[in-house]
Design a protein around this motif. Structure first.
Motif, PDB file in Angstrom:
ATOM      1  N   ALA A 260       0.828  -1.213   0.000  1.00 56.97           N
ATOM      2  CA  ALA A 260       0.000   0.000   0.000  1.00 56.97           C
ATOM      3  C   ALA A 260       0.859   1.258   0.000  1.00 56.97           C
ATOM      4  CB  ALA A 260      -0.935  -0.008   1.200  1.00 56.97           C
ATOM      5  N   CYS A 261       2.022   1.215   0.633  1.00 55.61           N
ATOM      6  CA  CYS A 261       2.924   2.367   0.600  1.00 55.61           C
ATOM      7  C   CYS A 261       3.391   2.647  -0.828  1.00 55.61           C
ATOM      8  CB  CYS A 261       4.128   2.120   1.507  1.00 55.61           C
ATOM      9  SG  CYS A 261       3.727   2.049   3.270  1.00 55.61           S
ATOM     10  N   LEU A 262       3.633   1.597  -1.601  1.00 56.63           N
ATOM     11  CA  LEU A 262       4.031   1.768  -2.996  1.00 56.63           C
ATOM     12  C   LEU A 262       2.884   2.312  -3.824  1.00 56.63           C
ATOM     13  CD1 LEU A 262       5.957  -1.605  -3.547  1.00 56.63           C
ATOM     14  CD2 LEU A 262       6.909   0.620  -2.876  1.00 56.63           C
ATOM     15  N   ASP A 263       1.695   1.826  -3.562  1.00 58.19           N
ATOM     16  CA  ASP A 263       0.522   2.279  -4.303  1.00 58.19           C
ATOM     17  C   ASP A 263       0.320   3.780  -4.136  1.00 58.19           C
ATOM     18  OD1 ASP A 263      -2.028   1.470  -5.791  1.00 58.19           O
ATOM     19  OD2 ASP A 263      -2.864   2.507  -4.053  1.00 58.19           O
ATOM     20  N   GLN A 264       0.657   4.301  -2.963  1.00 58.65           N
ATOM     21  CA  GLN A 264       0.518   5.738  -2.714  1.00 58.65           C
ATOM     22  C   GLN A 264       1.565   6.532  -3.492  1.00 58.65           C
ATOM     23  OE1 GLN A 264       2.395   8.179  -1.050  1.00 58.65           O
ATOM     24  NE2 GLN A 264       0.764   9.709  -0.976  1.00 58.65           N
ATOM     25  N   LEU A 265       2.691   5.909  -3.806  1.00 64.98           N
ATOM     26  CA  LEU A 265       3.792   6.617  -4.466  1.00 64.98           C
ATOM     27  C   LEU A 265       3.567   6.820  -5.952  1.00 64.98           C
ATOM     28  CD1 LEU A 265       6.956   4.942  -2.892  1.00 64.98           C
ATOM     29  CD2 LEU A 265       6.135   7.273  -2.491  1.00 64.98           C
ATOM     30  N   ALA A 266       2.962   5.834  -6.613  1.00 60.98           N
ATOM     31  CA  ALA A 266       2.865   5.900  -8.072  1.00 60.98           C
ATOM     32  C   ALA A 266       1.631   5.155  -8.559  1.00 60.98           C
ATOM     33  CB  ALA A 266       4.119   5.284  -8.704  1.00 60.98           C
ATOM     34  N   PRO A 267       0.844   5.777  -9.439  1.00 65.67           N
ATOM     35  CA  PRO A 267      -0.312   5.078 -10.014  1.00 65.67           C
ATOM     36  C   PRO A 267       0.145   3.809 -10.745  1.00 65.67           C
ATOM     37  CG  PRO A 267      -0.364   7.428 -10.546  1.00 65.67           C
ATOM     38  CD  PRO A 267       0.978   7.154  -9.942  1.00 65.67           C
ATOM     39  N   GLY A 268      -0.571   2.721 -10.521  1.00 68.92           N
ATOM     40  CA  GLY A 268      -0.232   1.470 -11.196  1.00 68.92           C
ATOM     41  C   GLY A 268       0.940   0.730 -10.604  1.00 68.92           C
ATOM     42  N   ALA A 269       1.447   1.190  -9.444  1.00 64.78           N
ATOM     43  CA  ALA A 269       2.622   0.544  -8.857  1.00 64.78           C
ATOM     44  C   ALA A 269       2.386  -0.911  -8.503  1.00 64.78           C
ATOM     45  CB  ALA A 269       3.071   1.308  -7.607  1.00 64.78           C
ATOM     46  N   LEU A 270       1.116  -1.296  -8.307  1.00 58.58           N
ATOM     47  CA  LEU A 270       0.788  -2.678  -7.922  1.00 58.58           C
ATOM     48  C   LEU A 270       0.082  -3.450  -9.033  1.00 58.58           C
ATOM     49  CD1 LEU A 270      -0.459  -2.111  -4.248  1.00 58.58           C
ATOM     50  CD2 LEU A 270       1.857  -2.625  -5.052  1.00 58.58           C
ATOM     51  N   ASP A 271       0.149  -2.947 -10.252  1.00 58.59           N
ATOM     52  CA  ASP A 271      -0.529  -3.645 -11.351  1.00 58.59           C
ATOM     53  C   ASP A 271       0.060  -5.023 -11.615  1.00 58.59           C
ATOM     54  OD1 ASP A 271      -2.173  -1.478 -11.624  1.00 58.59           O
ATOM     55  OD2 ASP A 271      -1.343  -0.785 -13.535  1.00 58.59           O
ATOM     56  N   HIS A 272       1.294  -5.244 -11.188  1.00 55.03           N
ATOM     57  CA  HIS A 272       1.943  -6.545 -11.404  1.00 55.03           C
ATOM     58  C   HIS A 272       1.676  -7.514 -10.261  1.00 55.03           C
ATOM     59  CE1 HIS A 272       4.522  -4.651  -8.532  1.00 55.03           C
ATOM     60  NE2 HIS A 272       5.440  -5.605  -8.547  1.00 55.03           N
ATOM     61  N   THR A 273       0.741  -7.165  -9.366  1.00 56.89           N
ATOM     62  CA  THR A 273       0.472  -7.997  -8.200  1.00 56.89           C
ATOM     63  C   THR A 273      -0.953  -8.534  -8.192  1.00 56.89           C
ATOM     64  OG1 THR A 273      -0.335  -6.242  -6.721  1.00 56.89           O
ATOM     65  CG2 THR A 273       2.055  -6.532  -6.875  1.00 56.89           C
ATOM     66  N   VAL A 274      -1.107  -9.696  -7.578  1.00 52.25           N
ATOM     67  CA  VAL A 274      -2.422 -10.225  -7.221  1.00 52.25           C
ATOM     68  C   VAL A 274      -2.404 -10.542  -5.727  1.00 52.25           C
ATOM     69  CG1 VAL A 274      -3.015 -11.191  -9.480  1.00 52.25           C
ATOM     70  CG2 VAL A 274      -1.748 -12.589  -7.833  1.00 52.25           C
ATOM     71  N   ALA A 275      -3.565 -10.514  -5.105  1.00 53.64           N
ATOM     72  CA  ALA A 275      -3.675 -10.868  -3.686  1.00 53.64           C
ATOM     73  C   ALA A 275      -3.814 -12.377  -3.563  1.00 53.64           C
ATOM     74  CB  ALA A 275      -4.873 -10.163  -3.060  1.00 53.64           C
ATOM     75  N   GLY A 276      -2.848 -13.001  -2.897  1.00 54.39           N
ATOM     76  CA  GLY A 276      -2.888 -14.449  -2.777  1.00 54.39           C
ATOM     77  C   GLY A 276      -4.027 -14.950  -1.920  1.00 54.39           C
ATOM     78  N   HIS A 277      -4.329 -14.187  -0.844  1.00 55.14           N
ATOM     79  CA  HIS A 277      -5.400 -14.634   0.039  1.00 55.14           C
ATOM     80  C   HIS A 277      -5.885 -13.463   0.882  1.00 55.14           C
ATOM     81  CE1 HIS A 277      -3.318 -15.133   4.163  1.00 55.14           C
ATOM     82  NE2 HIS A 277      -2.433 -14.547   3.394  1.00 55.14           N
ATOM     83  N   GLN A 278      -7.013 -13.648   1.510  1.00 53.57           N
ATOM     84  CA  GLN A 278      -7.504 -12.721   2.527  1.00 53.57           C
ATOM     85  C   GLN A 278      -7.288 -13.384   3.871  1.00 53.57           C
ATOM     86  OE1 GLN A 278     -11.542 -11.057   2.103  1.00 53.57           O
ATOM     87  NE2 GLN A 278     -11.822 -11.490   4.293  1.00 53.57           N
ATOM     88  N   SER A 279      -6.498 -12.747   4.711  1.00 51.36           N
ATOM     89  CA  SER A 279      -6.159 -13.358   5.987  1.00 51.36           C
ATOM     90  C   SER A 279      -7.271 -13.155   7.002  1.00 51.36           C
ATOM     91  CB  SER A 279      -4.851 -12.776   6.523  1.00 51.36           C
ATOM     92  OG  SER A 279      -5.080 -11.524   7.141  1.00 51.36           O
ATOM     93  N   ALA A 280      -7.109 -13.796   8.155  1.00 53.75           N
ATOM     94  CA  ALA A 280      -8.079 -13.660   9.236  1.00 53.75           C
ATOM     95  C   ALA A 280      -7.866 -12.388  10.040  1.00 53.75           C
ATOM     96  CB  ALA A 280      -7.994 -14.879  10.168  1.00 53.75           C
ATOM     97  N   GLU A 281      -6.769 -11.667   9.801  1.00 51.29           N
ATOM     98  CA  GLU A 281      -6.567 -10.371  10.469  1.00 51.29           C
ATOM     99  C   GLU A 281      -7.700  -9.443  10.052  1.00 51.29           C
ATOM    100  OE1 GLU A 281      -4.489  -7.654  13.021  1.00 51.29           O
ATOM    101  OE2 GLU A 281      -4.611  -9.829  12.836  1.00 51.29           O
ATOM    102  N   SER A 282      -8.344  -8.831  11.003  1.00 54.75           N
ATOM    103  CA  SER A 282      -9.656  -8.216  10.782  1.00 54.75           C
ATOM    104  C   SER A 282      -9.681  -7.154   9.697  1.00 54.75           C
ATOM    105  CB  SER A 282     -10.177  -7.624  12.097  1.00 54.75           C
ATOM    106  OG  SER A 282      -9.262  -6.664  12.610  1.00 54.75           O
ATOM    107  N   ALA A 283      -8.614  -6.389   9.539  1.00 48.72           N
ATOM    108  CA  ALA A 283      -8.640  -5.265   8.597  1.00 48.72           C
ATOM    109  C   ALA A 283      -8.067  -5.605   7.229  1.00 48.72           C
ATOM    110  CB  ALA A 283      -7.884  -4.078   9.191  1.00 48.72           C
ATOM    111  N   HIS A 284      -7.633  -6.844   7.026  1.00 53.42           N
ATOM    112  CA  HIS A 284      -7.012  -7.167   5.746  1.00 53.42           C
ATOM    113  C   HIS A 284      -7.991  -7.012   4.577  1.00 53.42           C
ATOM    114  CE1 HIS A 284      -4.694 -10.121   2.988  1.00 53.42           C
ATOM    115  NE2 HIS A 284      -4.231  -8.900   2.839  1.00 53.42           N
ATOM    116  N   ALA A 285      -9.229  -7.441   4.776  1.00 53.13           N
ATOM    117  CA  ALA A 285     -10.219  -7.324   3.706  1.00 53.13           C
ATOM    118  C   ALA A 285     -10.426  -5.863   3.313  1.00 53.13           C
ATOM    119  CB  ALA A 285     -11.546  -7.947   4.140  1.00 53.13           C
ATOM    120  N   ALA A 286     -10.470  -4.983   4.304  1.00 54.31           N
ATOM    121  CA  ALA A 286     -10.667  -3.556   4.016  1.00 54.31           C
ATOM    122  C   ALA A 286      -9.477  -2.984   3.255  1.00 54.31           C
ATOM    123  CB  ALA A 286     -10.882  -2.790   5.317  1.00 54.31           C
TER     124      ALA A 286
END
Length: 337
Positions: A260-286
């Motif tokens: 998320a820090c990278l996403d704030q730096l540059a548009p499209g910074a995470l276009d090469h990524t996919v989310a492997g899973h949603q963890s049980a940590e409560s805020a991960h989904a958000a």
């Protein structure tokens, strides 16, 4: 080729100037997908993943042969505030477990046919308690970013980054709160399993840190003020993969905070990524929702280490195997209607 990281602005520029996917390869992958021996869309997200992967690798019929898992470890001064159910010494002990092949991530990496390396970052020198001062100096942040940057194998064709650091859901929650706003309670979870009193204390700590460093700057500044060495190293590795056009599977809450820090730096910074899973940590989904990432798996995992992302390697391998290995209607002599 990766540029040498001499300062933080070099990092910022490299991320902003990073190449995008190969649109021609992606279009060829779309066309091939439309000719495979299946009804249109019958493989659901596997089809989308294969096309996405093909574009980033610049191959219309790619293969995954060299996945890499990198685990970074760091210790946090904020643990002195009692935010974790485990003592900081566990970080060192778990690094030894990784190195001897005894952790869950070792088994999952092996199962996925991935190489695995571990990088411990100054475990005898925790970051500063971010409720008192910035967690890292600019030089410390640069060293951690560079560790992640240099840990990526340019020959890898898929990357997973994981972490180990007692107390690190606290800086991850603080980063999320600083980036996305809202109340600290929305982003703070139980981590390793703190009780109600522990959760209240942890939320207080996150609140104090975010208030102290309010308005500190961009995503890198937030990472420096509220993060940790292993979180910064993950950010460095994810950014390096972007420059090298290596697709990345994101892991859980802590890994996603680094991204998320990278996403704030540059548009499209995470276009090469996919989310492997949603963890049980409560805020991960958000957090995933804020980044527009739909997880591949939801299995109630909350281990970290890169475990959920490593588990998802075989999902990507399956997607690519179908896309690149299936016959077209013409090759199979099957009528496509």
């Amino acid at each position: 080729m990766l540029p040498e990281l001499n300062d933080l602005n070099t990092f910022r520029k490299a991320l902003k100037d990073a190449p995008g996917p190969d649109d021609a390869a992606a279009q060829e992958a779309v066309e091939r997908n439309g000719q495979l021996t299946k009804p249109p869309g019958a493989l659901g997200r596997l089809e989308d993943i294969a096309i996405w992967y093909a574009g980033w690798r610049g191959q219309s019929r790619p293969q995954i042969n060299s996945p890499q898992v990198v685990v970074f470890a760091g210790n946090h001064g904020v643990t002195a505030q009692g935010v974790s159910a485990f003592p900081p010494e566990v970080t060192v002990q778990m690094v030894a477990n990784f190195e001897h092949g005894g952790a869950a991530i070792n088994q999952l990496a092996k199962s996925a046919g991935a190489t695995m390396t571990v990088h411990a970052l100054d475990l005898d020198r925790p970051t500063t308690d971010f409720t008192k001062a910035p967690a890292m100096s600019e030089d410390e942040l640069l060293v951690a970013l560079r560790t992640g940057w240099m840990a990526v194998d340019p020959e890898a064709d898929l990357l997973v980054v994981g972490e180990m650091g007692i107390g690190n859901t606290t800086p991850a929650a603080a980063i999320a709160c600083a980036l996305f706003g809202g109340d600290a309670s929305e982003w703070t979870g139980r981590g390793t399993g703190v009780d109600d009193a522990g959760l209240e204390n942890k939320t207080r700590v996150v609140t104090e840190g975010v208030v102290l460093h309010a308005g500190c700057g961009d995503g890198l500044d937030i990472l420096r003020c509220l993060g940790g060495r292993e979180i910064a190293a993950m950010a460095g590795a994810i950014a390096a993969a972007r420059v090298l056009r290596i697709p990345v599977i994101l892991d859980g809450f802590i890994c996603t905070s680094a991204a998320a820090c990278l996403d704030q730096l540059a548009p499209g910074a995470l276009d090469h990524t996919v989310a492997g899973h949603q963890s049980a940590e409560s805020a991960h989904a958000a957090m995933l929702a804020k980044l527009g990432k739909d997880p591949l798996l939801t299995l109630g995992l909350r281990l970290g280490e890169g475990s959920g992302a490593a588990l998802a390697i075989n999902i990507l391998k399956s997607a690519i195997a179908c896309h690149s290995g299936m016959a077209t209607f013409a090759e199979a002599g099957v009528s496509d209607g």
